[in-house]
Design a protein around this motif. Structure first.
Motif, PDB file in Angstrom:
ATOM      1  N   LEU A 114      -7.856  -9.351   1.634  1.00 44.24           N
ATOM      2  CA  LEU A 114      -7.303  -9.964   0.000  1.00 44.24           C
ATOM      3  C   LEU A 114      -6.793 -11.448  -0.096  1.00 44.24           C
ATOM      4  N   ASN A 115      -6.816 -11.886  -1.375  1.00 45.71           N
ATOM      5  CA  ASN A 115      -6.900 -13.348  -1.587  1.00 45.71           C
ATOM      6  C   ASN A 115      -5.040 -13.273  -1.688  1.00 45.71           C
ATOM      7  N   ALA A 116      -4.484 -12.072  -1.208  1.00 41.51           N
ATOM      8  CA  ALA A 116      -2.433 -12.142  -1.153  1.00 41.51           C
ATOM      9  C   ALA A 116      -2.240 -11.020  -0.638  1.00 41.51           C
ATOM     10  N   GLY A 117      -1.183 -10.658  -0.027  1.00 43.14           N
ATOM     11  CA  GLY A 117      -0.804  -9.340   0.688  1.00 43.14           C
ATOM     12  C   GLY A 117      -0.453  -8.117  -0.161  1.00 43.14           C
ATOM     13  N   ASN A 118      -0.688  -7.182  -0.173  1.00 38.77           N
ATOM     14  CA  ASN A 118      -0.418  -5.929  -0.755  1.00 38.77           C
ATOM     15  C   ASN A 118      -0.422  -4.983   0.623  1.00 38.77           C
ATOM     16  N   ALA A 119       0.257  -4.194   0.700  1.00 39.76           N
ATOM     17  CA  ALA A 119       1.014  -3.470   1.005  1.00 39.76           C
ATOM     18  C   ALA A 119       0.413  -2.163   0.666  1.00 39.76           C
ATOM     19  N   ASN A 120       0.008  -1.618  -0.591  1.00 37.53           N
ATOM     20  CA  ASN A 120      -0.035  -0.518  -1.027  1.00 37.53           C
ATOM     21  C   ASN A 120      -1.971  -0.568  -0.959  1.00 37.53           C
ATOM     22  N   PHE A 121      -2.798  -0.988  -0.887  1.00 43.47           N
ATOM     23  CA  PHE A 121      -4.075  -1.466  -0.765  1.00 43.47           C
ATOM     24  C   PHE A 121      -5.417  -0.317   0.004  1.00 43.47           C
ATOM     25  N   PRO A 122      -4.599   0.132   1.151  1.00 43.84           N
ATOM     26  CA  PRO A 122      -5.014   2.214   1.383  1.00 43.84           C
ATOM     27  C   PRO A 122      -5.076   2.370   0.457  1.00 43.84           C
ATOM     28  N   PHE A 123      -3.709   3.160  -0.649  1.00 47.00           N
ATOM     29  CA  PHE A 123      -3.542   3.880  -1.196  1.00 47.00           C
ATOM     30  C   PHE A 123      -4.798   3.727  -2.538  1.00 47.00           C
ATOM     31  N   LYS A 124      -4.343   2.336  -2.649  1.00 48.21           N
ATOM     32  CA  LYS A 124      -5.797   2.354  -4.350  1.00 48.21           C
ATOM     33  C   LYS A 124      -6.803   2.765  -3.687  1.00 48.21           C
ATOM     34  N   LEU A 125      -7.339   2.484  -2.353  1.00 47.98           N
ATOM     35  CA  LEU A 125      -8.901   2.994  -2.197  1.00 47.98           C
ATOM     36  C   LEU A 125      -8.762   4.455  -2.350  1.00 47.98           C
ATOM     37  N   SER A 126      -7.551   5.423  -2.155  1.00 49.08           N
ATOM     38  CA  SER A 126      -7.490   6.533  -1.999  1.00 49.08           C
ATOM     39  C   SER A 126      -7.985   6.810  -3.236  1.00 49.08           C
ATOM     40  N   SER A 127      -8.549   6.244  -4.459  1.00 51.38           N
ATOM     41  CA  SER A 127      -8.487   7.085  -6.094  1.00 51.38           C
ATOM     42  C   SER A 127      -9.867   7.508  -5.846  1.00 51.38           C
ATOM     43  N   PHE A 128     -10.232   8.045  -6.959  1.00 55.65           N
ATOM     44  CA  PHE A 128     -11.749   8.920  -7.615  1.00 55.65           C
ATOM     45  C   PHE A 128     -12.526   7.471  -7.360  1.00 55.65           C
ATOM     46  N   GLU A 129     -12.290   6.098  -8.016  1.00 56.43           N
ATOM     47  CA  GLU A 129     -13.035   5.289  -8.374  1.00 56.43           C
ATOM     48  C   GLU A 129     -13.700   5.045  -6.927  1.00 56.43           C
ATOM     49  N   PHE A 130     -13.042   5.493  -6.108  1.00 49.94           N
ATOM     50  CA  PHE A 130     -13.976   4.727  -4.296  1.00 49.94           C
ATOM     51  C   PHE A 130     -14.217   5.731  -3.484  1.00 49.94           C
ATOM     52  N   PRO A 131     -15.362   6.567  -4.244  1.00 53.70           N
ATOM     53  CA  PRO A 131     -15.891   6.892  -2.993  1.00 53.70           C
ATOM     54  C   PRO A 131     -17.053   6.552  -2.301  1.00 53.70           C
ATOM     55  N   ILE A 132     -17.532   6.637  -1.651  1.00 56.02           N
ATOM     56  CA  ILE A 132     -18.787   6.386  -0.981  1.00 56.02           C
ATOM     57  C   ILE A 132     -19.546   7.314  -0.532  1.00 56.02           C
ATOM     58  N   TYR A 133     -20.668   5.999  -0.889  1.00 54.20           N
ATOM     59  CA  TYR A 133     -22.241   7.204  -1.207  1.00 54.20           C
ATOM     60  C   TYR A 133     -22.560   5.932  -0.388  1.00 54.20           C
ATOM     61  N   PRO A 134     -24.147   6.862   0.515  1.00 60.12           N
ATOM     62  CA  PRO A 134     -25.047   5.603   1.037  1.00 60.12           C
ATOM     63  C   PRO A 134     -25.398   4.139  -0.092  1.00 60.12           C
ATOM     64  N   ALA A 135     -25.376   3.396   1.067  1.00 63.57           N
ATOM     65  CA  ALA A 135     -25.974   2.295   1.245  1.00 63.57           C
ATOM     66  C   ALA A 135     -26.634   1.949  -0.130  1.00 63.57           C
ATOM     67  N   THR A 136     -28.325   2.997   0.385  1.00 64.33           N
ATOM     68  CA  THR A 136     -28.867   3.418  -1.081  1.00 64.33           C
ATOM     69  C   THR A 136     -29.281   3.599  -2.046  1.00 64.33           C
ATOM     70  N   ALA A 137     -28.150   4.174  -2.188  1.00 62.75           N
ATOM     71  CA  ALA A 137     -27.867   5.170  -3.218  1.00 62.75           C
ATOM     72  C   ALA A 137     -28.122   4.347  -4.392  1.00 62.75           C
ATOM     73  N   GLU A 138     -28.541   4.824  -5.789  1.00 65.67           N
ATOM     74  CA  GLU A 138     -29.544   4.090  -6.938  1.00 65.67           C
ATOM     75  C   GLU A 138     -28.095   4.777  -8.243  1.00 65.67           C
TER      76      GLU A 138
END
Length: 196
Positions: A172-196
């Motif tokens: 990250l460009n600066a420290g962020n202690a909450n970053f793992p919390f942010k990745l729990s958002s519905f905006e960050f689902p993990i799809y296959p790398a080949t998904a279109e």
């Protein structure tokens, strides 16, 4: 015959219409409805794989999709939580728990995060979830042309790379202690790398 027993009998024999059931149950109250509906027995004695689950909720429209960059309403957010996983998840008690990431750690300044991806997790087609999939899913929100609602979160990422098949390193460009919390958002689902 009591009202509850009447409802049980009618519901089990399917002679009562839905309209009549709703009218009758509104007079009895919620607890009686549950007792009448299920009568202390399960609807299926042996669980079966497959089937459909239907539920009603507000929102939704003809332009809705599973595009994680365009989650515009509560129905789509619920869909994403229902059919995908994220690296982390916020538990009912407010704590952060692992999902696709089995663990993570930060540098002393919280500007570099290392996520260890859980092994043995498969997509619907049987392929394993790897660091490549995680990187592609996060990068989907990045870039000058991105219209993603998650763009303000990922704008802080200066580098994202794999360290083997199951480790993702995010700078990250600066420290962020909450970053793992942010990745729990519905905006960050993990799809296959080949998904279109």
């Amino acid at each position: 015959m009591s009202d509850v027993n009447f409802l049980k009998s009618e519901f089990r024999h399917r002679r009562m219409t839905r309209r009549a059931f709703v009218q009758q149950s509104s007079m009895l109250g919620g607890a009686a409805v549950m007792a009448a509906s299920f009568g202390g027995t399960s609807l299926a004695s042996t669980p079966r794989r497959g089937g459909h689950m239907r539920f009603g909720m507000g929102h939704g429209g003809i332009g809705d999709s599973l595009d994680p960059a365009n989650v515009a309403n509560g129905m789509l957010a619920a869909m994403h939580y229902g059919v995908t996983n994220r690296l982390t998840e916020v538990a009912a008690d407010g704590s952060l728990v692992p999902k696709l990431a089995e663990s993570w750690e930060a540098s002393a300044d919280a500007a570099k995060w290392t996520f260890n991806i859980r092994r043995g997790v498969e997509f619907h087609d049987g392929r394993n979830v790897t660091a490549k999939d995680v990187i592609a899913s996060i990068n989907y929100h990045r870039g000058d042309e991105s219209k993603s609602s998650a763009k303000p979160i990922v704008d802080a990422i200066t580098e994202i790379r794999a360290d083997g098949d199951y480790v993702v390193v995010i700078q990250l460009n600066a420290g962020n202690a909450n970053f793992p919390f942010k990745l729990s958002s519905f905006e960050f689902p993990i799809y296959p790398a080949t998904a279109e």
